[in-house]
Design an enzyme around this catalytic site. Structure first.
Site: not given
Ligand SMILES: Cc1ncc(COP(=O)(O)O)c(C=O)c1O
Length: 386
Positions: A71, A151, A179, A199, A201, A237, A325
């Protein structure tokens, strides 16, 4: 001890059917999608099917979806790609104070490159005002980037209104839907988005794979150079098993989203009510109703968020102080500060995010243990006088 995972916004466990769909692409169907023999073509077909599945979930066409490594990369691609491709038209970007670091840090980087960035404030709930967006537009504005939902505090932003304003002004509009995908409806046409980052995951897919929706006709410069993959928009790739997993996760989300959103909203409301009645001096972060179905974020007076997280961990409960993060940072969350919380309350924040495998029993267990944890921590706090 039974472990209760309540940090689905940080990452979700993979759905067993996603793992099953991915497995052949590690072993039997291992070919490079760029190879013209059948091993390669099998992999290419699987990537195309995943692209169609993700496009279907967001109301796009397959060719408008570009796979990325995350993401974060999708946000970087959208913002840097549009900024550099449209520099001759203008150099002004509008974003908000509560964006994920993937957006904010990219904007900061561009500022150092000579772009001008307007970072809009939010109200006490973390909502961006569409009117503020309209007022911030100048003749030089080339991009607006506002997330679909936050998030940390779960607030859902008025994205279709902002998209409409961008469209009227003929400015590209990017939204971070990391999210929201798979949790609430995400439709690029309803949201009027030209670019949308997702994203895998966060919706029971694998880590290390994301995608960027790019509306047909959008002027964007690739920033990973090399081979001709992804129609020359993102070289390297392809992560075939990851992409297949993302496609499967999107397919499952399409089937389950409505029922799951309803179930989680009821559970979220039960959780919030339980917290508010059993613990004094706490407040909900984010919007009371316009919020993600799975997000419960609170701030607790006289207690540090980290202490609550560590004590919950001793009880087998996984929660967080805010975004994944910021787990290793001592700075209070920029999102909570932007909503006007003083530093001491921002430090006392606690986020629970629920998902597919969260039960009412799990939530009731948290409601049983959390008041005691907070009471013990407050008893040790010199600031708590009661
Ligand atoms: C709102 C938001 N944007 C971007 C990301 C980043 O995604 P990724 O973990 O796939 O780099 C996150 C991940 O917590 C997110 O919550």
């Amino acid at each position: 001890m039974k472990r209760i995972y309540l940090d689905y916004a940080a990452t979700t466990p993979m759905h067993p059917e996603v793992l099953e769909a991915m497995q052949p692409y590690f072993t039997d169907a291992f070919g490079n999608p760029s190879s013209i023999y059948s091993y390669g073509q099998e992999a290419k077909t699987a990537i195309d099917a995943a692209r169609t599945s993700i496009a279907g979930l967001i109301g796009a066409q397959g060719e408008e979806v570009v796979f990325t490594g995350s993401g974060t990369e999708a946000d970087n691609f959208a913002i840097k790609g549009v900024a550099y491709a449209n520099r001759s038209r203008g150099d002004h970007i509008i974003t908000s104070a509560i964006e994920h670091h993937a957006v904010l840090e990219t904007c900061l980087f561009l500022e150092k490159e000579g772009f001008e960035v307007t970072c809009l404030p939010v109200d006490e709930y973390g909502s961006v005002s569409p009117e503020d967006v309209r007022k911030a537009i100048t003749k030089k504005t080339i991009l607006i980037s506002i997330m679909q939902a936050n998030n940390e505090i779960g607030t859902i932003e008025p994205i279709s209104e902002i998209g409409e304003i961008a469209r009227e002004a003929e400015i590209y509009f990017h939204t971070d839907a990391v999210q929201t995908l798979g949790h609430i409806p995400v439709n690029v046409n309803n949201l009027k988005a030209d670019l949308l980052a997702v994203s895998a995951h966060k919706l029971y897919g694998p880590k290390g794979v994301g995608a960027l929706y790019i509306r047909k006709g959008t002027r964007i410069t690739p920033f990973i150079h090399g081979g001709e993959q992804e129609k020359r928009r993102r070289a390297s790739t392809e992560n075939v098993p990851g992409i297949v997993g993302f496609g499967k996760a999107a397919e499952l989300a399409r089937l389950e989203i409505d029922e799951e959103a309803g179930r989680l909203t009821a559970l979220r409301n039960h959780f919030i009510d339980g917290l508010m009645t059993s613990i004094e001096d706490i407040r909900l972060n984010g919007h009371p109703t316009t919020r993600l179905p799975n997000n419960v974020s609170i701030n607790v007076s006289y207690v540090e968020g980290e202490s609550m997280v560590l004590n919950l961990d001793l009880e087998g409960i996984c929660a967080s102080t805010g975004s994944a993060c910021s787990a290793s940072s001592l700075e209070p969350s920029h999102v909570l500060i932007a909503t006007g919380l003083p530093h001491e309350l921002a430090h006392g924040s606690l986020r629970f995010t629920m998902g597919k495998w969260t039960t009412e029993d799990d939530i009731n267990h948290v409601l049983e243990v959390l008041p005691g944890i907070i009471a013990n921590l407050r008893a040790m706090s010199p600031l708590y006088k009661k």
